[in-house]
Design a protein around this motif. Structure first.
Motif, PDB file in Angstrom:
ATOM      1  N   PHE A  38      34.680  70.160  86.598  1.00  0.00           N
ATOM      2  CA  PHE A  38      34.438  69.122  87.608  1.00  0.00           C
ATOM      3  C   PHE A  38      33.671  69.701  88.796  1.00  0.00           C
ATOM      4  O   PHE A  38      32.773  69.059  89.336  1.00  0.00           O
ATOM      5  CB  PHE A  38      35.752  68.511  88.084  1.00  0.00           C
ATOM      6  N   THR A  39      34.021  70.906  89.222  1.00  0.00           N
ATOM      7  CA  THR A  39      33.347  71.535  90.346  1.00  0.00           C
ATOM      8  C   THR A  39      31.877  71.782  90.024  1.00  0.00           C
ATOM      9  O   THR A  39      31.010  71.551  90.866  1.00  0.00           O
ATOM     10  CB  THR A  39      34.047  72.858  90.717  1.00  0.00           C
ATOM     11  N   ILE A  50      45.038  64.906  88.676  1.00  0.00           N
ATOM     12  CA  ILE A  50      45.515  63.561  89.000  1.00  0.00           C
ATOM     13  C   ILE A  50      45.357  62.669  87.762  1.00  0.00           C
ATOM     14  O   ILE A  50      44.224  62.388  87.360  1.00  0.00           O
ATOM     15  CB  ILE A  50      44.734  62.949  90.185  1.00  0.00           C
ATOM     16  N   PRO A  51      46.466  62.231  87.170  1.00  0.00           N
ATOM     17  CA  PRO A  51      46.357  61.380  85.982  1.00  0.00           C
ATOM     18  C   PRO A  51      45.577  60.097  86.276  1.00  0.00           C
ATOM     19  O   PRO A  51      45.613  59.575  87.386  1.00  0.00           O
ATOM     20  CB  PRO A  51      47.815  61.048  85.647  1.00  0.00           C
ATOM     21  N   ILE A  52      44.897  59.585  85.314  1.00  0.00           N
ATOM     22  CA  ILE A  52      44.058  58.393  85.350  1.00  0.00           C
ATOM     23  C   ILE A  52      42.782  58.642  86.175  1.00  0.00           C
ATOM     24  O   ILE A  52      41.686  58.379  85.712  1.00  0.00           O
ATOM     25  CB  ILE A  52      44.797  57.133  85.859  1.00  0.00           C
ATOM     26  N   TYR A  53      42.949  59.175  87.385  1.00  0.00           N
ATOM     27  CA  TYR A  53      41.775  59.455  88.215  1.00  0.00           C
ATOM     28  C   TYR A  53      40.869  60.498  87.554  1.00  0.00           C
ATOM     29  O   TYR A  53      39.654  60.426  87.685  1.00  0.00           O
ATOM     30  CB  TYR A  53      42.199  59.915  89.617  1.00  0.00           C
ATOM     31  N   ASN A  54      41.474  61.447  86.830  1.00  0.00           N
ATOM     32  CA  ASN A  54      40.648  62.459  86.169  1.00  0.00           C
ATOM     33  C   ASN A  54      39.762  61.834  85.091  1.00  0.00           C
ATOM     34  O   ASN A  54      38.636  62.282  84.874  1.00  0.00           O
ATOM     35  CB  ASN A  54      41.484  63.613  85.618  1.00  0.00           C
ATOM     36  N   ILE A  55      40.216  60.788  84.454  1.00  0.00           N
ATOM     37  CA  ILE A  55      39.384  60.089  83.470  1.00  0.00           C
ATOM     38  C   ILE A  55      38.254  59.353  84.188  1.00  0.00           C
ATOM     39  O   ILE A  55      37.114  59.331  83.712  1.00  0.00           O
ATOM     40  CB  ILE A  55      40.222  59.122  82.618  1.00  0.00           C
ATOM     41  N   TYR A  56      38.554  58.763  85.336  1.00  0.00           N
ATOM     42  CA  TYR A  56      37.533  58.081  86.133  1.00  0.00           C
ATOM     43  C   TYR A  56      36.430  59.073  86.544  1.00  0.00           C
ATOM     44  O   TYR A  56      35.242  58.780  86.412  1.00  0.00           O
ATOM     45  CB  TYR A  56      38.180  57.438  87.366  1.00  0.00           C
ATOM     46  N   VAL A  57      36.832  60.247  87.014  1.00  0.00           N
ATOM     47  CA  VAL A  57      35.854  61.270  87.406  1.00  0.00           C
ATOM     48  C   VAL A  57      35.082  61.746  86.181  1.00  0.00           C
ATOM     49  O   VAL A  57      33.862  61.950  86.246  1.00  0.00           O
ATOM     50  CB  VAL A  57      36.555  62.450  88.127  1.00  0.00           C
ATOM     51  N   TRP A  58      35.762  61.904  85.058  1.00  0.00           N
ATOM     52  CA  TRP A  58      35.130  62.299  83.792  1.00  0.00           C
ATOM     53  C   TRP A  58      34.031  61.305  83.425  1.00  0.00           C
ATOM     54  O   TRP A  58      32.942  61.681  83.025  1.00  0.00           O
ATOM     55  CB  TRP A  58      36.222  62.366  82.736  1.00  0.00           C
ATOM     56  N   LYS A  60      32.412  59.369  85.561  1.00  0.00           N
ATOM     57  CA  LYS A  60      31.333  59.500  86.546  1.00  0.00           C
ATOM     58  C   LYS A  60      30.438  60.703  86.232  1.00  0.00           C
ATOM     59  O   LYS A  60      29.224  60.628  86.410  1.00  0.00           O
ATOM     60  CB  LYS A  60      31.909  59.628  87.966  1.00  0.00           C
ATOM     61  N   VAL A  61      31.038  61.801  85.788  1.00  0.00           N
ATOM     62  CA  VAL A  61      30.252  62.976  85.413  1.00  0.00           C
ATOM     63  C   VAL A  61      29.330  62.621  84.245  1.00  0.00           C
ATOM     64  O   VAL A  61      28.184  63.049  84.193  1.00  0.00           O
ATOM     65  CB  VAL A  61      31.175  64.162  85.050  1.00  0.00           C
ATOM     66  N   ALA A  62      29.830  61.806  83.326  1.00  0.00           N
ATOM     67  CA  ALA A  62      29.033  61.389  82.164  1.00  0.00           C
ATOM     68  C   ALA A  62      28.016  60.317  82.519  1.00  0.00           C
ATOM     69  O   ALA A  62      27.094  60.067  81.745  1.00  0.00           O
ATOM     70  CB  ALA A  62      29.948  60.873  81.064  1.00  0.00           C
ATOM     71  N   GLY A  63      28.180  59.666  83.671  1.00  0.00           N
ATOM     72  CA  GLY A  63      27.256  58.610  84.070  1.00  0.00           C
ATOM     73  C   GLY A  63      27.667  57.244  83.573  1.00  0.00           C
ATOM     74  O   GLY A  63      26.858  56.313  83.563  1.00  0.00           O
ATOM     75  N   ARG A  64      28.891  57.098  83.160  1.00  0.00           N
ATOM     76  CA  ARG A  64      29.386  55.813  82.684  1.00  0.00           C
ATOM     77  C   ARG A  64      30.079  55.067  83.816  1.00  0.00           C
ATOM     78  O   ARG A  64      30.606  55.681  84.749  1.00  0.00           O
ATOM     79  CB  ARG A  64      30.354  56.014  81.511  1.00  0.00           C
ATOM     80  N   PRO A  65      30.075  53.730  83.753  1.00  0.00           N
ATOM     81  CA  PRO A  65      30.709  52.951  84.823  1.00  0.00           C
ATOM     82  C   PRO A  65      32.227  53.141  84.845  1.00  0.00           C
ATOM     83  O   PRO A  65      32.853  53.381  83.809  1.00  0.00           O
ATOM     84  CB  PRO A  65      30.339  51.503  84.486  1.00  0.00           C
ATOM     85  N   GLY A  66      32.797  53.013  86.025  1.00  0.00           N
ATOM     86  CA  GLY A  66      34.228  53.214  86.199  1.00  0.00           C
ATOM     87  C   GLY A  66      35.096  52.219  85.452  1.00  0.00           C
ATOM     88  O   GLY A  66      36.220  52.544  85.074  1.00  0.00           O
ATOM     89  N   TRP A  67      34.581  51.014  85.196  1.00  0.00           N
ATOM     90  CA  TRP A  67      35.397  50.019  84.504  1.00  0.00           C
ATOM     91  C   TRP A  67      35.666  50.414  83.053  1.00  0.00           C
ATOM     92  O   TRP A  67      36.560  49.854  82.416  1.00  0.00           O
ATOM     93  CB  TRP A  67      34.778  48.619  84.581  1.00  0.00           C
ATOM     94  N   TRP A  68      34.932  51.395  82.527  1.00  0.00           N
ATOM     95  CA  TRP A  68      35.204  51.885  81.166  1.00  0.00           C
ATOM     96  C   TRP A  68      36.600  52.487  81.075  1.00  0.00           C
ATOM     97  O   TRP A  68      37.130  52.640  79.986  1.00  0.00           O
ATOM     98  CB  TRP A  68      34.163  52.914  80.763  1.00  0.00           C
ATOM     99  N   LEU A  69      37.194  52.804  82.210  1.00  0.00           N
ATOM    100  CA  LEU A  69      38.559  53.314  82.220  1.00  0.00           C
ATOM    101  C   LEU A  69      39.506  52.345  81.529  1.00  0.00           C
ATOM    102  O   LEU A  69      40.434  52.756  80.837  1.00  0.00           O
ATOM    103  CB  LEU A  69      39.003  53.563  83.667  1.00  0.00           C
ATOM    104  N   VAL A  70      39.252  51.058  81.677  1.00  0.00           N
ATOM    105  CA  VAL A  70      40.083  50.030  81.033  1.00  0.00           C
ATOM    106  C   VAL A  70      39.995  50.154  79.512  1.00  0.00           C
ATOM    107  O   VAL A  70      40.983  49.943  78.800  1.00  0.00           O
ATOM    108  CB  VAL A  70      39.649  48.616  81.492  1.00  0.00           C
ATOM    109  N   LEU A  71      38.833  50.520  79.007  1.00  0.00           N
ATOM    110  CA  LEU A  71      38.655  50.657  77.563  1.00  0.00           C
ATOM    111  C   LEU A  71      39.486  51.797  76.992  1.00  0.00           C
ATOM    112  O   LEU A  71      39.824  51.779  75.808  1.00  0.00           O
ATOM    113  CB  LEU A  71      37.176  50.860  77.224  1.00  0.00           C
TER     114      LEU A  71
END
Length: 137
Positions: A38-39, A50-58, A60-71
């Motif tokens: 991440f750094t 941080i659970p869940i938030y780490n997937i959101y950051v993951w 963002k690093v990939a360039g995918r929208p944050g709403w994909w977290l729901v998927l």
């Protein structure tokens, strides 16, 4: 020793303690690897713990929208999404799709350790290139 359920065989407790130590070492290594990855991507390292938030950051690093977290909450779909995001992460670090599937998805800890401690440089979100260039997240 016999059949008394209140007694504990001393030989069996060693494996349990060793197993716990090995498990904790594995977890610490996983956190360090994700923190460093991440750094390298310009994100806060503490997001790795941080659970869940780490997937959101993951995402963002990939360039995918944050709403994909729901998927990621939908069974079977989450497997497909994790493969797609792993490929995007690999491309973001200038690696190929095979590294994304084999290194980052199938053997995650090894693949992310290669990204974290190797000479891979973050080139920006790979998913934002090409057809999705208009998305600014």
């Amino acid at each position: 020793m016999g059949n008394d359920p209140t007694t504990v065989d001393p030989a069996s407790t060693g494996l349990g303690v060793f197993g716990i130590i090995l498990y904790l070492a594995f977890l610490v290594f996983a956190v360090v690897v994700m923190w460093k990855t991440f750094t390298k991507a310009g994100q806060p390292g503490w997001a790795a713990i941080i659970p869940i938030y780490n997937i959101y950051v993951w995402l963002k690093v990939a360039g995918r929208p944050g709403w994909w977290l729901v998927l990621f909450l939908i069974p079977i779909v989450n497997i497909v999404m994790s493969v797609i995001v792993s490929i995007d992460i690999a491309k973001s670090f200038r690696k190929d799709a095979v590294f994304g599937v084999v290194g980052l998805w199938l053997f995650s800890l090894i693949g992310y350790a290669i990204l974290a401690f190797g000479n891979a440089q973050y080139a920006g979100p790979a998913a934002l290139t090409g057809q999705q260039a208009a998305y600014q997240g």
